[in-house]
Write an enzyme that holds these catalytic residues in place. Structure first.
Site, PDB file in Angstrom:
ATOM      1  N   GLU A  69       1.791  -7.332   9.837  1.00 57.05           N
ATOM      2  CA  GLU A  69       1.944  -6.186   8.775  1.00 57.05           C
ATOM      3  C   GLU A  69       0.570  -5.708   8.552  1.00 57.05           C
ATOM      4  OE1 GLU A  69       1.959  -2.791   6.457  1.00 57.05           O
ATOM      5  OE2 GLU A  69       3.099  -4.367   5.408  1.00 57.05           O
ATOM      6  N   CYS A  91      -0.217  -0.502   0.306  1.00 58.01           N
ATOM      7  CA  CYS A  91      -0.661   0.020   2.110  1.00 58.01           C
ATOM      8  C   CYS A  91      -0.299   0.825   2.844  1.00 58.01           C
ATOM      9  CB  CYS A  91      -0.581  -1.587   2.756  1.00 58.01           C
ATOM     10  SG  CYS A  91       1.464  -2.548   3.345  1.00 58.01           S
TER      11      CYS A  91
END
Length: 360
Positions: free
Chosen positions: A221, A255
């Site tokens: 990720e 993020c």
């Protein structure tokens, strides 16, 4: 008589993996009741140590809003376990699949969920409790064991987890590791049955390359540069409230946050005015306890340099709070909009990861 040399990082990690794999092979498929018991134990740990966990994370940041830690770390870990338990029996049930009767006449096909074994987790610093305990919840639900490597920027939290988690889980089930130098590299080389990594694309490449030598499946990720796009017919007040909320949560160090925003040219000025009012109502000053610090000096300097670069390239930098643009002592940067940033500047070329929102 000389003392034996201390084990190397690699030897310590290898011994932990061997211990967990031996335990897995001795009992490879935990029952539903055992998995639920592990999940409830993990949930109990979070509840019993909630305040200390908030304090440890804040110490790692320099200052982290307690409300943000509760919202983004404590609640997802506790509530997520209730969700998992409510579905776990069904997830463990064998699943039917269709069969090509022309090739396999009379055959039946089923998928039987089975534990993998030992799962490694490499945790980033921005949501260190969420991104360790939420994956752990699913790892335990699937009947696995886990080794968790914390970030070098999460030293206080790592120390707390290493000290207190053994009272809840044996090392055969779960172990945490601090990043004391070179741990991440050696951790990535271990022959896990699966490896989870959350972090930058650059580090993700190194993790995947190390895992590839063992044919270890990897879930990555990675960072992003996702825009918000505001259409001309969408209510601008609502759009501004939502964009500024997520952009300033954790001081933009997420993020999946809004990296930059696209707006109709005719609405940019109104967006700026709305954003100023919203931000000043939420964070009266840069010293507000609800406003989070930048994680370290390197990141703080990088963000200020990026603003200076954009400004020198002709961008208009709009500070949304009255008072100083930043506080070097607490590593806080005032929420900032940037208009007409040069396309080749750092703000437009790399993930921002801070409370700075370019408008396009």
């Amino acid at each position: 008589m000389m003392n034996p040399p201390a084990p190397t990082v690699s030897q310590t990690l290898q011994a932990a993996l061997a211990l967990q794999r031996q335990a897995y092979l001795a009992h490879p498929v935990p029952t539903l009741q055992e998995r639920v018991a592990d999940l409830r134990t993990l949930q109990r740990f979070v509840r019993e140590h909630q305040e200390a966990l908030c304090d440890a994370i804040s110490a790692d940041y320099g200052h982290r809003s307690r409300h943000e830690t509760l919202l983004a770390e404590i609640f997802p870990a506790v509530d997520g376990i209730d969700h998992i338990i409510s579905h776990l029996r069904g997830w463990m049930r064998p699943q039917s699949r269709s069969v090509d009767w022309r090739s396999f006449f009379g055959a039946r096909n089923r998928v039987i969920p089975q534990p993998l074994g030992v799962v490694g987790v490499i945790v980033p610093w921005n949501f260190p409790l969420n991104l360790s305990l939420v994956p752990l919840s699913y790892i335990f639900a699937a009947g696995n064991r886990a080794m968790v490597k914390m970030s070098e920027n999460s030293r206080h939290l790592a120390a707390y987890l290493i000290t207190h988690m053994p009272a809840y889980f044996s090392p055969e089930k779960l172990q945490f590791f601090d990043e004391t130098g070179g741990v991440g590299i050696e951790f990535s080389k271990l022959k896990f049955d699966h490896l989870l990594f959350t972090g930058s694309g650059q580090t993700g490449k190194a993790v995947m390359a190390a895992a590839a030598a063992n044919l270890c499946p990897v879930t990555l990720e990675l960072g992003g540069k996702a825009p918000a796009i505001v259409c001309d017919d969408y209510p601008l007040q609502t759009a501004t409230e939502r964009i500024m909320f997520v952009k300033l949560l954790n001081a933009g160090q997420i993020c999946t946050t809004v990296d930059h925003a696209w707006l109709p040219a005719s609405k940019v000025d109104e967006f700026v005015a709305l954003a100023r009012g919203i931000v000043q109502a939420r964070y009266p000053t840069i010293s507000s306890p609800d406003y989070t610090s930048i994680i370290d000096q390197r990141s703080f300097d990088r963000l200020l340099n990026a603003l200076d670069e954009a400004r020198s390239g002709g961008a208009q930098v709009v500070q949304l709070l009255d008072g100083p643009a930043f506080d070097a002592a607490t590593r806080k940067i005032a929420p900032t909009l940037v208009l007409n940033a040069p396309p080749d500047c750092a703000l437009m070329q790399r993930e921002i990861f801070g409370p700075i929102l370019p408008l396009r």
